[in-house]
Design an enzyme around this catalytic site. Structure first.
Site, PDB file in Angstrom:
ATOM      1  N   LYS A   9       0.813  -1.221   0.000  1.00  0.00           N
ATOM      2  CA  LYS A   9       0.000   0.000   0.000  1.00  0.00           C
ATOM      3  C   LYS A   9       0.848   1.275   0.000  1.00  0.00           C
ATOM      4  CE  LYS A   9      -3.990  -2.194   2.299  1.00  0.00           C
ATOM      5  NZ  LYS A   9      -4.969  -2.090   3.407  1.00  0.00           N
ATOM      6  N   TYR A  49     -12.266  -2.120  -3.840  1.00  0.00           N
ATOM      7  CA  TYR A  49     -12.759  -2.258  -2.459  1.00  0.00           C
ATOM      8  C   TYR A  49     -14.283  -2.155  -2.356  1.00  0.00           C
ATOM      9  CZ  TYR A  49      -8.212  -2.429  -0.063  1.00  0.00           C
ATOM     10  OH  TYR A  49      -6.987  -2.808   0.421  1.00  0.00           O
ATOM     11  N   PHE A  57     -15.439   3.544   6.806  1.00  0.00           N
ATOM     12  CA  PHE A  57     -14.081   3.929   6.419  1.00  0.00           C
ATOM     13  C   PHE A  57     -13.849   3.870   4.910  1.00  0.00           C
ATOM     14  CE2 PHE A  57     -14.081  -0.597   7.602  1.00  0.00           C
ATOM     15  CZ  PHE A  57     -13.593  -1.180   6.446  1.00  0.00           C
ATOM     16  N   ARG A  85      -1.637 -14.113   4.705  1.00  0.00           N
ATOM     17  CA  ARG A  85      -2.346 -13.378   5.762  1.00  0.00           C
ATOM     18  C   ARG A  85      -1.644 -13.536   7.110  1.00  0.00           C
ATOM     19  NH1 ARG A  85      -7.036 -10.853   4.297  1.00  0.00           N
ATOM     20  NH2 ARG A  85      -7.851 -10.882   6.401  1.00  0.00           N
ATOM     21  N   THR A  91      -5.220  -6.847  10.942  1.00  0.00           N
ATOM     22  CA  THR A  91      -5.571  -5.588  10.269  1.00  0.00           C
ATOM     23  C   THR A  91      -5.103  -4.376  11.076  1.00  0.00           C
ATOM     24  OG1 THR A  91      -7.564  -6.698   9.471  1.00  0.00           O
ATOM     25  CG2 THR A  91      -7.489  -4.313   9.219  1.00  0.00           C
ATOM     26  N   ARG A 102       2.691  -6.108   9.327  1.00  0.00           N
ATOM     27  CA  ARG A 102       1.954  -4.986   9.919  1.00  0.00           C
ATOM     28  C   ARG A 102       2.515  -4.582  11.278  1.00  0.00           C
ATOM     29  NH1 ARG A 102      -3.925  -7.056   7.712  1.00  0.00           N
ATOM     30  NH2 ARG A 102      -4.069  -5.689   5.880  1.00  0.00           N
ATOM     31  N   ASN A 112      -2.033   0.404   6.737  1.00  0.00           N
ATOM     32  CA  ASN A 112      -1.484  -0.834   7.306  1.00  0.00           C
ATOM     33  C   ASN A 112      -0.629  -1.633   6.321  1.00  0.00           C
ATOM     34  OD1 ASN A 112      -3.543  -1.813   5.762  1.00  0.00           O
ATOM     35  ND2 ASN A 112      -4.656  -2.821   7.414  1.00  0.00           N
ATOM     36  N   HIS A 115      -2.202  -5.379   1.573  1.00  0.00           N
ATOM     37  CA  HIS A 115      -3.485  -6.051   1.386  1.00  0.00           C
ATOM     38  C   HIS A 115      -3.191  -7.475   0.959  1.00  0.00           C
ATOM     39  CE1 HIS A 115      -7.390  -7.242  -0.228  1.00  0.00           C
ATOM     40  NE2 HIS A 115      -6.712  -7.719  -1.257  1.00  0.00           N
ATOM     41  N   GLU A 126      -9.317 -11.019  -7.620  1.00  0.00           N
ATOM     42  CA  GLU A 126      -8.366  -9.920  -7.428  1.00  0.00           C
ATOM     43  C   GLU A 126      -7.162 -10.049  -8.342  1.00  0.00           C
ATOM     44  OE1 GLU A 126      -9.611  -9.033  -2.767  1.00  0.00           O
ATOM     45  OE2 GLU A 126      -7.567  -9.658  -3.227  1.00  0.00           O
TER      46      GLU A 126
HETATM   47  P1  ATP Z   1      -7.017  -6.135   3.442  1.00  0.00           P
HETATM   48  O1  ATP Z   1      -8.387  -6.437   2.841  1.00  0.00           O
HETATM   49  O2  ATP Z   1      -6.486  -4.774   3.043  1.00  0.00           O
HETATM   50  O3  ATP Z   1      -6.044  -7.232   3.219  1.00  0.00           O
HETATM   51  P2  ATP Z   1      -8.024  -6.971   5.984  1.00  0.00           P
HETATM   52  O4  ATP Z   1      -8.643  -8.096   5.252  1.00  0.00           O
HETATM   53  O5  ATP Z   1      -7.111  -7.279   7.146  1.00  0.00           O
HETATM   54  O6  ATP Z   1      -7.179  -6.053   5.021  1.00  0.00           O
HETATM   55  P3  ATP Z   1     -10.586  -5.626   5.877  1.00  0.00           P
HETATM   56  O7  ATP Z   1     -11.562  -5.765   6.986  1.00  0.00           O
HETATM   57  O8  ATP Z   1     -10.817  -6.374   4.608  1.00  0.00           O
HETATM   58  O9  ATP Z   1      -9.117  -5.960   6.480  1.00  0.00           O
HETATM   59  O10 ATP Z   1     -10.463  -4.074   5.569  1.00  0.00           O
HETATM   60  C1  ATP Z   1      -9.857  -3.634   4.378  1.00  0.00           C
HETATM   61  C2  ATP Z   1      -8.944  -2.470   4.679  1.00  0.00           C
HETATM   62  O11 ATP Z   1      -9.735  -1.356   5.089  1.00  0.00           O
HETATM   63  C3  ATP Z   1      -7.968  -2.678   5.838  1.00  0.00           C
HETATM   64  O12 ATP Z   1      -6.773  -3.307   5.464  1.00  0.00           O
HETATM   65  C4  ATP Z   1      -7.706  -1.255   6.294  1.00  0.00           C
HETATM   66  O13 ATP Z   1      -6.734  -0.627   5.472  1.00  0.00           O
HETATM   67  C5  ATP Z   1      -9.042  -0.588   6.062  1.00  0.00           C
HETATM   68  N1  ATP Z   1      -9.821  -0.569   7.294  1.00  0.00           N
HETATM   69  C6  ATP Z   1     -10.499  -1.591   7.857  1.00  0.00           C
HETATM   70  N2  ATP Z   1     -11.111  -1.226   8.985  1.00  0.00           N
HETATM   71  C7  ATP Z   1     -10.821   0.091   9.152  1.00  0.00           C
HETATM   72  C8  ATP Z   1     -11.163   1.058  10.122  1.00  0.00           C
HETATM   73  N3  ATP Z   1     -11.931   0.756  11.174  1.00  0.00           N
HETATM   74  N4  ATP Z   1     -10.677   2.313   9.961  1.00  0.00           N
HETATM   75  C9  ATP Z   1      -9.913   2.640   8.900  1.00  0.00           C
HETATM   76  N5  ATP Z   1      -9.565   1.775   7.935  1.00  0.00           N
HETATM   77  C10 ATP Z   1     -10.001   0.518   8.060  1.00  0.00           C
HETATM   78 MG    MG Z   2      -9.840  -7.831   3.466  1.00  0.00          MG
END
Ligand code: ATP
Ligand code: MG
Length: 137
Positions: A9, A49, A57, A85, A91, A102, A112, A115, A126
């Site tokens: 990212k 997304y 968010f 993962r 996350t 992370r 973070n 992805h 994807e």
């Molecule tokens: P990713 O999909 O990026 O691999 P993830 O699966 O761990 O991460 P998701 O729940 O899919 O997490 O959320 C996607 C992305 O949205 C997160 O990686 C983070 O960058 C952002 N995100 C998630 N929750 C929050 C939040 N509460 N506030 C701000 N950003 C958030």
């Molecule tokens: Mg995710």
């Protein structure tokens, strides 16, 4: 053998962490089989997304992902989706295990650093979102 989609990212590319993060993938036994640096438009980031479009968010996430270039990669290996993962960590970096990407590099829940696809069907979608058949050997 499995494949998964990874994105390094903007918070990480900005800080020149691409190589250090890629080394974490390789150290975990994941092979980088495709890689490119791109700058997503807000529309492209929004589409990627889309599953999160009703989350509070979403706007912030899309703006961040389109703010600067990212590095998209296809990682291959045994259980690549789960393994990636695991290497990524939780996350929220505050909850990430020692040694994860992370834990080491993420700045916040939003910024973070990486992805990773979360399941076989999303990995397939994807990978196709970013790479054509010609780019994958
Ligand atoms: P990713 O999909 O990026 O691999 P993830 O699966 O761990 O991460 P998701 O729940 O899919 O997490 O959320 C996607 C992305 O949205 C997160 O990686 C983070 O960058 C952002 N995100 C998630 N929750 C929050 C939040 N509460 N506030 C701000 N950003 C958030
Ligand atoms: Mg995710």
């Amino acid at each position: 053998i499995e494949r998964t989609l990874s994105i390094i990212k903007p918070d990480a590319t900005r800080r020149n962490l691409t190589g250090k993060i890629a080394a974490k993938f390789e150290d975990a036994g994941l092979r980088i089989v495709a890689s490119k640096r791109i700058h997503l438009s807000p529309a492209q980031a929004g589409k990627f997304y889309e599953v999160h479009k009703d989350r509070p968010f979403y706007g912030e996430l899309v703006e961040f992902m389109a703010s600067e270039p990212v590095v998209v990669q296809v990682l291959e290996g045994e259980n690549a989706i789960a393994k990636n993962r695991e290497v990524m960590g939780a996350t929220n970096p505050a909850n990430a295990d020692e040694g994860t990407i992370r834990k080491e590099f993420a700045l916040s829940m939003g910024e973070n650093s990486v992805h990773g696809s979360d399941a076989a069907d999303t990995a397939k979608e994807e990978i196709a979102f970013f790479f054509s058949g010609l780019e994958l050997v």
